[in-house]
Scaffold this active site. Structure first.
Site, PDB file in Angstrom:
ATOM      1  N   PRO A   9      16.869 -10.179  30.791  1.00 10.94           N
ATOM      2  CG  PRO A   9      16.943  -8.682  29.022  1.00 10.94           C
ATOM      3  CD  PRO A   9      17.626  -9.029  30.295  1.00 10.94           C
ATOM      4  CG  ASN A  10      13.263 -11.982  26.727  1.00  8.13           C
ATOM      5  OD1 ASN A  10      12.062 -11.787  26.895  1.00  8.13           O
ATOM      6  ND2 ASN A  10      14.034 -11.127  26.070  1.00  8.13           N
ATOM      7  NE  ARG A  17      15.125 -16.190  25.102  1.00  5.28           N
ATOM      8  CZ  ARG A  17      16.191 -15.565  25.505  1.00  5.28           C
ATOM      9  NH1 ARG A  17      16.652 -15.744  26.725  1.00  5.28           N
ATOM     10  NH2 ARG A  17      16.821 -14.739  24.689  1.00  5.28           N
ATOM     11  CE1 TYR A  22      19.789 -18.621  25.030  1.00  7.72           C
ATOM     12  CE2 TYR A  22      17.715 -18.460  23.830  1.00  7.72           C
ATOM     13  CZ  TYR A  22      18.959 -17.957  24.146  1.00  7.72           C
ATOM     14  OH  TYR A  22      19.390 -16.787  23.569  1.00  7.72           O
ATOM     15  CG  ASN A  73      22.835 -15.191  31.006  1.00  2.90           C
ATOM     16  OD1 ASN A  73      22.959 -14.309  30.156  1.00  2.90           O
ATOM     17  ND2 ASN A  73      22.391 -16.404  30.716  1.00  2.90           N
ATOM     18  CB  ALA A  76      19.171  -8.902  24.969  1.00  2.00           C
ATOM     19  CD  GLU A  97      30.199 -12.194  29.386  1.00  2.00           C
ATOM     20  OE1 GLU A  97      31.440 -12.010  29.409  1.00  2.00           O
ATOM     21  OE2 GLU A  97      29.481 -11.862  28.434  1.00  2.00           O
ATOM     22  CG  HIS A  99      26.496 -15.498  27.660  1.00  2.00           C
ATOM     23  ND1 HIS A  99      25.507 -14.569  27.816  1.00  2.00           N
ATOM     24  CD2 HIS A  99      27.670 -14.838  27.776  1.00  2.00           C
ATOM     25  CE1 HIS A  99      26.060 -13.381  27.995  1.00  2.00           C
ATOM     26  NE2 HIS A  99      27.369 -13.515  27.984  1.00  2.00           N
ATOM     27  NE  ARG A 106      22.336 -17.774  19.674  1.00  3.75           N
ATOM     28  CZ  ARG A 106      21.442 -17.330  20.556  1.00  3.75           C
ATOM     29  NH1 ARG A 106      21.747 -17.306  21.851  1.00  3.75           N
ATOM     30  NH2 ARG A 106      20.250 -16.941  20.151  1.00  3.75           N
TER      31      ARG A 106
END
Ligand code: DQA
Length: 145
Positions: A9-10, A17, A22, A73, A76, A97, A99, A106
């Protein structure tokens, strides 16, 4: 060799964003560099993005027997989704994985990854290049096996 790249998502909002986290590259830019790198490596790649957890689970299930490696990825859903972990554990497809941001630096809730235990490696904080590193890793692990 065929790789599936799943984005959660997103991530479709990349570029707009939180660019300070990012970057300013768009989702289309990300897809283009992945496709260029796939051409360079001489492999096939399919890229899929969804804002819905069940769609990502369905896509992993549909990949069984059809792809050689998975780059995820889950955005969330990384920090919440036992369903994605279970899909990876069920299908045992080599997975990495990724990111874009350095999740460990964070908020504390981003340090939790449910899927990590089902992945060969985690690449975090390398921006879009992390996807290309994950592709290299899966291609090299295929060559060695
Ligand atoms: C992300 C990090 C996640 O914590 C966040 O929810 C995202 C993107 C990343 O690529 O850095 O949506 O997965």
């Amino acid at each position: 060799m065929k790789l599936l790249i799943l984005n959660g998502p997103n991530l479709n909002l990349l570029g707009r964003r939180e660019p300070e986290i990012y970057g300013t590259g768009t989702y289309a830019d990300l897809c283009r560099i992945i496709e260029d790198h796939a051409n360079h490596l001489g492999i096939e790649v399919e890229i899929f993005q969804s804002n819905h957890e069940g769609d990502l689970v369905d896509r992993i299930q549909a990949a069984y027997g059809a792809i050689d490696g998975l780059i995820l990825n889950p955005a969330a859903y990384t920090h919440t989704s036992i369903a994605l972990l279970d899909a990876l554990l069920a299908l045992q497809i080599p997975a990495v994985e990724v990111h874009i941001s350095q999740v460990d630096d964070r908020e504390p809730f981003r340090r939790i990854s449910y899927i990590r235990q089902a992945c060969l490696a985690t690449i975090s904080g390398h921006g879009f290049a992390g996807y290309l590193e994950a592709m290299d890793l899966l291609v090299n692990s295929e060559v060695q096996s």
